[in-house]
Enzyme design. Structure first.
Site, mmCIF file in Angstrom:
data_model
loop_
_atom_site.group_PDB
_atom_site.id
_atom_site.type_symbol
_atom_site.label_atom_id
_atom_site.label_comp_id
_atom_site.label_asym_id
_atom_site.label_seq_id
_atom_site.Cartn_x
_atom_site.Cartn_y
_atom_site.Cartn_z
ATOM 1 N N TRP A 102 0.826 -1.205 0.000
ATOM 2 C CA TRP A 102 0.000 0.000 0.000
ATOM 3 C C TRP A 102 0.861 1.255 0.000
ATOM 4 O O TRP A 102 0.493 2.258 -0.616
ATOM 5 C CB TRP A 102 -0.969 -0.033 1.180
ATOM 6 C CG TRP A 102 -1.785 -1.286 1.174
ATOM 7 C CD1 TRP A 102 -1.784 -2.288 2.096
ATOM 8 C CD2 TRP A 102 -2.692 -1.717 0.140
ATOM 9 N NE1 TRP A 102 -2.628 -3.301 1.721
ATOM 10 C CE2 TRP A 102 -3.200 -2.985 0.533
ATOM 11 C CE3 TRP A 102 -3.118 -1.152 -1.063
ATOM 12 C CZ2 TRP A 102 -4.116 -3.686 -0.248
ATOM 13 C CZ3 TRP A 102 -4.036 -1.858 -1.834
ATOM 14 C CH2 TRP A 102 -4.520 -3.101 -1.432
ATOM 15 N N ASP A 169 -0.764 7.091 6.578
ATOM 16 C CA ASP A 169 -1.851 6.166 6.270
ATOM 17 C C ASP A 169 -1.951 5.189 7.443
ATOM 18 O O ASP A 169 -1.094 4.324 7.621
ATOM 19 C CB ASP A 169 -1.540 5.428 4.965
ATOM 20 C CG ASP A 169 -2.583 4.362 4.609
ATOM 21 O OD1 ASP A 169 -3.533 4.163 5.397
ATOM 22 O OD2 ASP A 169 -2.432 3.737 3.549
ATOM 23 N N LYS A 193 -11.136 -1.669 8.963
ATOM 24 C CA LYS A 193 -10.253 -2.454 9.827
ATOM 25 C C LYS A 193 -10.703 -2.321 11.286
ATOM 26 O O LYS A 193 -11.183 -3.268 11.885
ATOM 27 C CB LYS A 193 -8.804 -1.979 9.694
ATOM 28 C CG LYS A 193 -8.307 -1.808 8.268
ATOM 29 C CD LYS A 193 -8.130 -3.115 7.536
ATOM 30 C CE LYS A 193 -7.484 -2.907 6.182
ATOM 31 N NZ LYS A 193 -7.318 -4.144 5.413
#
Length: 354
Positions: A102, A169, A193
């Site tokens: 990511w 992030d 999440k």
């Protein structure tokens, strides 16, 4: 219902209370005779939801009015583009830390906006550690990092001192541990999440950092300032994910907040890593000092035992344990809502394989 032990990396386990209240809201929201799915996002009932959803984030993070909270669509992947679009000056450059898939995605998108320097990377070692001993000077418009790497099971245990803006992030470990959130100028996180279902992304931003790129005629939908001015309602927000996220954060706040969540998460991780380290049949993919508290990626050392192990954990009611397709092995995600009892079930299965 035969509830599974849900170790999925996301969308993932949420508190049972959130499911129950969300289900009721779909049938009849606030006793108004309408479903949450059919009310106007401009109605007083939903405006109250959005206001509290934004406020509770600042309470949990201990942030003041110099920060703004946004709930946006597009997933964290949209933020890969919005961050450089809003923060990288015309002709400027940004520093990025490459710690996984990511992070690499964020780097790829930022390069479409301007110059990107990768100040540290563990790619050549299959992202098995968090790079350290790098410096980020004032020549950069901002520094971007990814706090937790779901695929490889690594996590930043500390954050560097930089001479520019700090962007992070936090998609896969937000609200899971205590941090000085005021150290960050912009935080973003996909909800699916630790804070809600898929479909909404949290952005926490220090307002004073905006409007300094020299970029004119910005696309309004990509402009943080436009979303701030409209209080996360520049366009129709994802109403249900915002409401479910609010319920999740209320559950967190009512159960000891981030302090208590961190204690529970450390206990779960200690239990599982303890079994991996003491059982010669299993080992992790990453170095010990950078192990994630959220995503435990591991592999079996004797392939002849794989079928027996797979059958055993499935029979025990465990779900979502398969590793990411790019890495293989197994991945046990220990997000806030996962009870330690589920971790014990997995550990007992691991102990049973001889």
């Amino acid at each position: 219902m035969n509830k599974k032990h849900n170790f999925s990396a996301g969308p993932c386990i949420l508190p049972q209370e959130v499911f129950e209240k969300s289900a009721q809201a779909i049938l009849d929201f606030n006793g108004i005779g309408l479903s949450l799915l059919e009310i106007s996002h401009r109605s007083k009932d939903f405006v109250a939801v959005m206001d509290e959803a934004r406020a509770i984030v600042k309470r949990l993070m201990n942030l003041g009015d110099d920060y703004e909270v946004l709930y946006l669509g597009g997933g964290a992947s949209l933020q890969f583009a919005m961050v450089p679009y809003n923060l990288m000056k015309v002709g400027g450059k940004a520093a990025y830390l490459d710690t996984g898939t990511w992070a690499a995605g964020a780097i790829k998108e930022a390069k479409k906006v301007g110059t990107v320097d990768v100040v540290g990377s563990s790619k050549e070692e299959n992202y098995s550690f968090i790079p350290k001993n790098y410096t980020v000077g004032a020549e950069y418009d901002y520094f971007h990092c990814t706090s937790n790497n779901t695929i490889y099971g690594t996590q930043m245990k500390s954050f560097p001192e930089v001479d520019t803006l700090m962007v992070c992030d936090m998609s896969s470990d937000i609200f899971s541990r205590q941090l000085d959130f005021s150290k960050f100028d912009l935080i973003y996180a996909g909800a699916q999440k630790n804070m809600g279902p898929a479909g909404v992304t949290l952005v926490v931003i220090k307002k004073e950092i905006l409007g300094k790129t020299g970029r004119e005629n910005m696309f309004s939908i990509l402009d943080y300032s436009q979303h701030i001015a409209k209080e996360s309602m520049y366009n129709t927000p994802p109403v249900f994910p915002v409401y479910a996220s609010l319920l999740t954060l209320q559950h967190l706040e009512n159960n000891g907040g981030i302090v208590a969540a961190e204690q529970r998460n450390e206990a779960k991780a200690k239990l599982l890593y303890g079994e991996i380290d003491s059982n010669p049949l299993f080992e992790t993919f990453c170095v010990e000092e950078d192990r994630s508290l959220m995503n435990v990626s591991f592999k079996i050392t004797d392939e002849s035992k794989k079928e027996e192990f797979d059958n055993a954990w499935k029979a025990a009611g465990i779900s979502g344990l398969n590793g990411h397709r790019s890495l293989g092995g197994y991945r046990a995600s220990l997000y806030n809502a996962l009870p330690i009892e589920s971790v014990q079930v997995l550990v007992d299965v691991m102990k049973s394989i001889k």
